[in-house]
Scaffold this motif. Structure first.
Motif, mmCIF file in Angstrom:
data_model
loop_
_atom_site.group_PDB
_atom_site.id
_atom_site.type_symbol
_atom_site.label_atom_id
_atom_site.label_comp_id
_atom_site.label_asym_id
_atom_site.label_seq_id
_atom_site.Cartn_x
_atom_site.Cartn_y
_atom_site.Cartn_z
ATOM 1 N N ALA A 11 -36.718 -1.660 -17.666
ATOM 2 C CA ALA A 11 -36.631 -0.118 -18.200
ATOM 3 C C ALA A 11 -37.926 0.399 -18.654
ATOM 4 C CB ALA A 11 -35.686 -0.163 -19.252
ATOM 5 N N CYS A 14 -40.073 1.087 -15.344
ATOM 6 C CA CYS A 14 -39.849 2.269 -14.810
ATOM 7 C C CYS A 14 -40.351 3.354 -15.462
ATOM 8 C CB CYS A 14 -38.200 2.526 -14.723
ATOM 9 S SG CYS A 14 -37.320 1.322 -13.664
ATOM 10 N N ARG A 15 -40.341 3.513 -16.790
ATOM 11 C CA ARG A 15 -40.930 4.304 -17.701
ATOM 12 C C ARG A 15 -42.554 4.748 -17.248
ATOM 13 N NH1 ARG A 15 -41.024 4.777 -24.099
ATOM 14 N NH2 ARG A 15 -42.091 6.633 -24.395
ATOM 15 N N SER A 23 -34.986 4.123 -15.048
ATOM 16 C CA SER A 23 -34.923 3.459 -16.347
ATOM 17 C C SER A 23 -33.533 3.613 -17.086
ATOM 18 C CB SER A 23 -36.151 4.191 -17.183
ATOM 19 O OG SER A 23 -36.172 3.820 -18.697
#
Length: 189
Positions: A11, A14-15, A23
């Motif tokens: 997550a 992805c951010r 995310s």
């Protein structure tokens, strides 16, 4: 894998690569396994941005149950309350956000917006002036200060703040125009 540590890591990756939709998928999987304040916060923030106020409120309630002192969660609660015209609730949320370590600039701006919503232009003026003084290049704070100053007709006090901002940010045409309007109000053509 159903490994919470790996899902959290995914997550965050992805951010960092600016893939917020991916995310959220990872945060949902984390929350299916165990409570996680970052997951609740991320999903509440996304729901708020998408206008899904019921979902945002649900996620924020889960966040408060997990960690009642999550400052950024209180900040989102204040924004949600503002969107629902619940100004007293928003004020409490922004005050708690400031107390529990959320972004102080955002908390003060939120409190100022609440004051404007409650037709307390003088209180809003003080809050926006404090933010503008602390962050002299903050266009958002200056715009809100301009709104409060206009409601109070504080042209003399607005002029130096706007002049200082425009001298440092000459490309901001909207505030240059606002400064010209203040000069007109002061009969300084």
């Amino acid at each position: 894998p159903n490994d919470v540590w790996v899902l959290r890591w995914a997550a965050w990756v992805c951010r960092w690569i600016k893939e917020p939709a991916l995310s959220l998928l990872f945060w949902r999987r984390v929350l299916a396994i165990e409570p996680d304040e970052d997951g609740y916060h991320a999903l509440a923030q996304a729901a708020l941005q998408e206008g899904k106020l019921e979902e945002a409120e649900c996620r924020l309630a889960e966040l408060r149950n997990h960690n009642p002192k999550h400052g950024e969660g209180w900040l989102l609660s204040g924004i949600l309350a503002m969107q629902r015209d619940r100004f007293a609730e928003a004020k409490t949320a922004f005050e708690r956000a400031a107390t529990y370590g959320a972004n102080l600039r955002k908390a003060k701006l939120g409190l100022g917006m609440v004051a404007m919503g409650l037709v307390d232009s003088a209180g809003a003026w003080e809050l926006f002036l404090a933010v503008a003084t602390e962050h002299p290049d903050d266009a958002e704070a200056i715009h809100w200060l301009l709104r409060a100053g206009t409601a109070l007709q504080r042209w003399e006090q607005l002029e130096p703040v706007l002049s200082h901002y425009v001298s440092r940010n000459p490309g901001d045409l909207s505030l240059r125009f606002a400064l010209a309007g203040v000069f007109l109000r002061l009969n300084r053509r």
